[in-house]
Design an enzyme around this catalytic site. Structure first.
Site, PDB file in Angstrom:
ATOM      1  N   LYS A 145      -4.748  -6.660   2.912  1.00  0.00           N
ATOM      2  CA  LYS A 145      -4.633  -5.488   2.033  1.00  0.00           C
ATOM      3  C   LYS A 145      -6.013  -5.095   1.495  1.00  0.00           C
ATOM      4  O   LYS A 145      -6.350  -3.903   1.396  1.00  0.00           O
ATOM      5  CB  LYS A 145      -3.681  -5.798   0.873  1.00  0.00           C
ATOM      6  CG  LYS A 145      -3.647  -4.745  -0.249  1.00  0.00           C
ATOM      7  CD  LYS A 145      -3.207  -3.391   0.271  1.00  0.00           C
ATOM      8  CE  LYS A 145      -2.862  -2.344  -0.775  1.00  0.00           C
ATOM      9  NZ  LYS A 145      -3.626  -2.226  -1.960  1.00  0.00           N
ATOM     10  N   HIS A 191      -7.857  -3.376   4.245  1.00  0.00           N
ATOM     11  CA  HIS A 191      -7.238  -2.052   4.362  1.00  0.00           C
ATOM     12  C   HIS A 191      -7.875  -1.088   3.358  1.00  0.00           C
ATOM     13  O   HIS A 191      -8.249   0.034   3.694  1.00  0.00           O
ATOM     14  CB  HIS A 191      -5.732  -2.168   4.119  1.00  0.00           C
ATOM     15  CG  HIS A 191      -5.051  -0.876   3.772  1.00  0.00           C
ATOM     16  ND1 HIS A 191      -5.152  -0.299   2.524  1.00  0.00           N
ATOM     17  CD2 HIS A 191      -4.295  -0.035   4.509  1.00  0.00           C
ATOM     18  CE1 HIS A 191      -4.480   0.840   2.513  1.00  0.00           C
ATOM     19  NE2 HIS A 191      -3.950   1.025   3.696  1.00  0.00           N
ATOM     20  N   ASN A 192      -8.014  -1.527   2.129  1.00  0.00           N
ATOM     21  CA  ASN A 192      -8.619  -0.667   1.105  1.00  0.00           C
ATOM     22  C   ASN A 192     -10.084  -0.382   1.404  1.00  0.00           C
ATOM     23  O   ASN A 192     -10.573   0.717   1.157  1.00  0.00           O
ATOM     24  CB  ASN A 192      -8.484  -1.304  -0.273  1.00  0.00           C
ATOM     25  CG  ASN A 192      -7.075  -1.187  -0.828  1.00  0.00           C
ATOM     26  OD1 ASN A 192      -6.114  -1.136  -0.063  1.00  0.00           O
ATOM     27  ND2 ASN A 192      -6.934  -1.152  -2.135  1.00  0.00           N
ATOM     28  N   SER A 206       0.826  -1.205   0.000  1.00  0.00           N
ATOM     29  CA  SER A 206       0.000   0.000   0.000  1.00  0.00           C
ATOM     30  C   SER A 206       0.858   1.251   0.000  1.00  0.00           C
ATOM     31  O   SER A 206       1.968   1.257   0.509  1.00  0.00           O
ATOM     32  CB  SER A 206      -0.915   0.024   1.222  1.00  0.00           C
ATOM     33  OG  SER A 206      -1.630   1.238   1.247  1.00  0.00           O
ATOM     34  N   GLU A 216     -10.180   2.202   3.910  1.00  0.00           N
ATOM     35  CA  GLU A 216      -9.818   3.456   3.226  1.00  0.00           C
ATOM     36  C   GLU A 216     -11.057   4.077   2.551  1.00  0.00           C
ATOM     37  O   GLU A 216     -11.299   5.283   2.661  1.00  0.00           O
ATOM     38  CB  GLU A 216      -8.723   3.135   2.207  1.00  0.00           C
ATOM     39  CG  GLU A 216      -8.283   4.266   1.311  1.00  0.00           C
ATOM     40  CD  GLU A 216      -7.301   3.748   0.243  1.00  0.00           C
ATOM     41  OE1 GLU A 216      -6.320   3.059   0.611  1.00  0.00           O
ATOM     42  OE2 GLU A 216      -7.520   4.015  -0.948  1.00  0.00           O
TER      43      GLU A 216
END
Ligand code: NDP
Length: 473
Positions: free
Chosen positions: A182, A185-186, A128, A189
């Site tokens: 990941k 995480h996105n 990232s 976000e």
């Protein structure tokens, strides 16, 4: 001289990752399908370290020291499979292929299993931070076997972002764990960005502030508990003036948000795992709604509320509280998904260490993540971050303002799906009784789906079409 690691796929991400490795003193082999990219890299940045350019896969593999560490940075999906198929036959047992692209974790699980059969390690590594992160220090989330991490981890930790001297890279867990984390995480976000966007919208339309004034509000917030990269860049974007028109930049940009798919994956996966991630889902849907131009155009004349601006001078403080509380919910939901995925796939993910490696390098980096790390340090098995002492107190303190902000949004007709769903989630969790009992009654009525009782064990059914006595199911 042999290269310690190799990168194939030299578009922005691969090129910058290779430069980052070289700058840290690691001789790096570089290869790209179209060799012009390889040449350009060495011509432009050759003096940054030791690059071993290769024109062919054979040359590339031959230039790597053993066990070979081969990083694939190509377009996610079919190209990744094609590149793996191209290189795997050239490798020997113990070598490893690292996929640093944005792969779906299910693909990573499939690839890892297939390569393991062939004696090769496969590491799906979430990276990232975009191209700047790749060059100056990303947050790295590698999955795969513990053995592969021994050979690869020190290199990745070396080139990752550092916070208080700690690398923003840690072994996540076996097979697809890295790409799973990941992905979430996105998703977080997306949620974080949506909450910030709604806060801006409310400051603008409820409090009547101009973009430049709102930029100042965000700058102030960035010195407090909301301090984060996303708040920082929000202030920058809001303060920016369009050169062509002299208008605020945010007023000349088409209001249709795009997405590449990791937010959608996060929600799809959450649905499969049965994890409520309303904040992330609303963020994905909000982008989707914005992009439905025809639908929006057709709906423009629908009536709105008759009252307009109502907010007083303390409204910005209330929005700060609503944003902070909703942000806690967003992260609580994301971490719930990580823990559910970890349980489902047997990954044994250390949630606190995920918070720690997100503190630097990535888009959601923020001081806030240290709080999450502390929460998991205090109780690694906490069922939700919301009950952590610090977060519970913060949300408790914020809740009146949060309710006022959501109510204001509803009253003046400004959409706030992220802030609203976060509050609804909070109230659902804290509710003594949920109307799910009624839902169960309905289900039993129309479909004999049965229900359990609060006062004794067992499964029951009421004879709704008959004399309405209750029977054991
Ligand atoms: P792209 O996703 O644009 O991919 C371009 C690269 O893929 C080129 O090197 C291209 O080679 C290669 N490629 C495409 N198809 C094939 C194929 N069939 N065989 C061999 N090589 C192929 O590059 P990015 O640098 O933007 O991203 C790389 C990966 O990193 C992607 O998975 C992306 O999702 C991920 N990522 C990107 C981020 C970003 O901010 N851009 C952030 C984090 C992850 P050629 O030059 O020959 O066309």
């Amino acid at each position: 001289e042999k290269a310690r690691i190799g990168v194939t796929g030299l578009a922005v991400m691969g090129r910058n990752l290779a430069r980052n490795l070289a700058r840290h003193g690691h001789p790096v082999a570089v290869h790209n399908r179209t060799s012009a990219r390889t040449k350009a890299l060495v011509e432009q940045f050759g003096d940054e370290g030791t690059f071993l350019p290769a024109d062919t896969p054979e040359e590339f593999v031959a230039s790597l020291e053993r066990p070979r560490r081969l990083v694939v940075m190509v377009k996610a999906g079919a190209p990744t499979d094609a590149v793996i198929e191209e290189f795997a036959p050239l490798l020997e047992p113990g070598d490893m292929i690292v996929d640093g692209g944005n792969a779906h974790f299910a693909d990573t699980r499939r690839r890892e299993a297939a390569l393991r059969e062939r004696g090769l390690h496969f590491v799906g590594a979430g990276i990232s931070g975009g191209e700047e992160g790749a060059l100056h220090g990303p947050s790295i989330m590698p999955g795969g076997s513990a053995e592969s991490y021994e050979a690869l981890g020190p290199l990745l930790e070396d080139i990752s972002a550092k916070v208080d001297g700690d690398p923003c890279c840690a072994h996540v867990g076996p097979d697809g764990a890295g790409h799973f984390v990941k992905m979430v995480h996105n998703g977080i976000e997306y949620s974080d960005m949506q909450l910030i966007a709604e806060s801006y919208d409310l400051l603008r339309h409820a409090a009547g502030l101009a973009p430049a004034e709102i930029a100042e509000v965000f700058r102030t917030w960035n010195t407090g508990r909301l301090e984060s990269y996303l708040i920082e860049i929000t202030a920058e974007v809001l303060a920016h003036t369009d050169a062509a028109t002299g208008k605020p930049f945010v007023d000349v940009v088409l209001d249709q948000a795009e997405q590449k798919g990791t937010g959608r994956w996060t929600v799809q996966t959450a649905l499969d795992l049965g994890v409520p991630v309303g904040g992330i889902a609303e963020a994905v849907f909000a982008r989707s709604v914005s992009g439905h131009a025809v639908l929006r155009e057709a709906s423009r004349h629908l009536p709105g509320p008759t009252r307009a601006k109502v907010a007083g001078s303390s409204f910005a403080d209330a929005v700060e509280k609503a944003l902070y509380a909703s942000k806690i919910v967003a992260y609580a939901q994301g971490f719930h998904e990580i823990q559910a995925g970890s349980a489902e796939y047997g990954w044994n993910i250390d949630a606190g260490s995920m918070a720690a490696i997100w503190r630097g390098g990535c888009i959601i980096r923020a001081g806030f993540l240290d709080r999450i790390r502390a929460a998991y340090a205090a109780d690694p098995h906490t069922p939700t971050l919301l009950t952590d002492a610090h977060f519970a107190e913060a949300v408790g303190d914020a809740q009146d303002a949060w309710r006022e902000v959501v109510a204001t949004a509803a009253r003046i007709g400004v959409p706030a799906p992220g802030l609203s769903t976060a509050l609804a989630y909070y109230d659902s969790l804290r509710a003594d009784r949920l109307p799910a009992a009624l839902t169960q009654g309905q289900r039993d009525y129309f479909g004999a789906h049965t229900y359990r009782r609060t006062d004794r064990e067992g499964t029951f059914h009421t004879l709704w079409g008959g004399d309405r006595t209750e029977v054991d199911a």
